[in-house]
Design a protein around this motif. Structure first.
Motif, PDB file in Angstrom:
ATOM      1  N   GLN A  10       0.818  -1.209   0.000  1.00 29.16           N
ATOM      2  CA  GLN A  10       0.000   0.000   0.000  1.00 29.16           C
ATOM      3  C   GLN A  10       0.853   1.261   0.000  1.00 29.16           C
ATOM      4  O   GLN A  10       0.488   2.256  -0.619  1.00 29.16           O
ATOM      5  CB  GLN A  10      -0.994  -0.030   1.167  1.00 29.16           C
ATOM      6  N   GLU A  11       2.006   1.183   0.646  1.00 31.17           N
ATOM      7  CA  GLU A  11       2.956   2.304   0.617  1.00 31.17           C
ATOM      8  C   GLU A  11       3.462   2.519  -0.818  1.00 31.17           C
ATOM      9  O   GLU A  11       3.559   3.653  -1.297  1.00 31.17           O
ATOM     10  CB  GLU A  11       4.111   2.028   1.583  1.00 31.17           C
ATOM     11  N   ALA A  12       3.771   1.417  -1.492  1.00 34.68           N
ATOM     12  CA  ALA A  12       4.217   1.505  -2.889  1.00 34.68           C
ATOM     13  C   ALA A  12       3.117   2.125  -3.756  1.00 34.68           C
ATOM     14  O   ALA A  12       3.388   2.942  -4.630  1.00 34.68           O
ATOM     15  CB  ALA A  12       4.599   0.127  -3.417  1.00 34.68           C
ATOM     16  N   LEU A  13       1.887   1.749  -3.476  1.00 38.06           N
ATOM     17  CA  LEU A  13       0.757   2.291  -4.236  1.00 38.06           C
ATOM     18  C   LEU A  13       0.604   3.793  -3.982  1.00 38.06           C
ATOM     19  O   LEU A  13       0.350   4.571  -4.894  1.00 38.06           O
ATOM     20  CB  LEU A  13      -0.521   1.550  -3.844  1.00 38.06           C
ATOM     21  N   ARG A  14       0.810   4.201  -2.719  1.00 38.39           N
ATOM     22  CA  ARG A  14       0.700   5.619  -2.363  1.00 38.39           C
ATOM     23  C   ARG A  14       1.786   6.438  -3.064  1.00 38.39           C
ATOM     24  O   ARG A  14       1.530   7.522  -3.579  1.00 38.39           O
ATOM     25  CB  ARG A  14       0.833   5.769  -0.837  1.00 38.39           C
ATOM     26  N   LEU A  15       3.004   5.881  -3.120  1.00 39.74           N
ATOM     27  CA  LEU A  15       4.137   6.609  -3.696  1.00 39.74           C
ATOM     28  C   LEU A  15       4.207   6.505  -5.221  1.00 39.74           C
ATOM     29  O   LEU A  15       4.708   7.402  -5.879  1.00 39.74           O
ATOM     30  CB  LEU A  15       5.452   6.094  -3.109  1.00 39.74           C
ATOM     31  N   TYR A  16       3.746   5.384  -5.769  1.00 37.59           N
ATOM     32  CA  TYR A  16       3.900   5.138  -7.211  1.00 37.59           C
ATOM     33  C   TYR A  16       2.572   4.731  -7.857  1.00 37.59           C
ATOM     34  O   TYR A  16       2.478   3.668  -8.477  1.00 37.59           O
ATOM     35  CB  TYR A  16       4.955   4.055  -7.456  1.00 37.59           C
TER      36      TYR A  16
END
Length: 131
Positions: free
Chosen positions: A46-52
């Motif tokens: 989810q962090e990856a989704l938020r950033l990218y």
């Protein structure tokens, strides 16, 4: 795409300096996932989704995580569609994203739509994987 990295190797990856922040996040997420810690893995996905959000992989990975939890099929459908729309095309991952959508749509009892996605997948596969 990257293989599975044991957590011990991630420190080396960071020190190495050749890996992007996105690759490091994915490596952390996958190592948690394979060790059975799905909650931590989902946090990284989810962090990856938020950033990218412009990349297809984070949408797909969150969709996979949600499908394993088996609860939020509406989001599984939406996120796997998002992955496909963002360029997860013509690869084995694309096939997996289509299959995930079909599964979600069947859970949501949207059978006509599931059938349409199945047909589209079959057509794409015949076009890409035929000799």
């Amino acid at each position: 795409s990257m293989g599975l990295w044991p957590l011990s190797d991630i420190g080396q990856m960071e020190a190495d300096g050749r890996f992007t922040e996105h690759e490091l996040l994915m490596a952390r997420a996958r190592s948690h996932w394979t060790s059975g810690d799905r909650t931590s893995a989902m946090m990284y996905f989810q962090e990856a989704l938020r950033l990218y959000p412009e990349r297809p992989e984070p949408w797909f990975n969150v969709a996979v995580g949600l499908s394993v939890a088996g609860s939020d099929w509406k989001r599984v459908d939406a996120y796997s569609l998002e992955a496909l729309n963002r360029g997860m095309k013509l690869s084995l991952d694309s096939v997996a994203a289509h299959r995930l959508r079909i599964k979600a749509l069947e859970h949501l009892e949207r059978f006509d739509e599931a059938e349409r996605v199945e047909k589209q997948l079959n057509w794409e596969q015949s076009r890409v994987f035929s000799p």
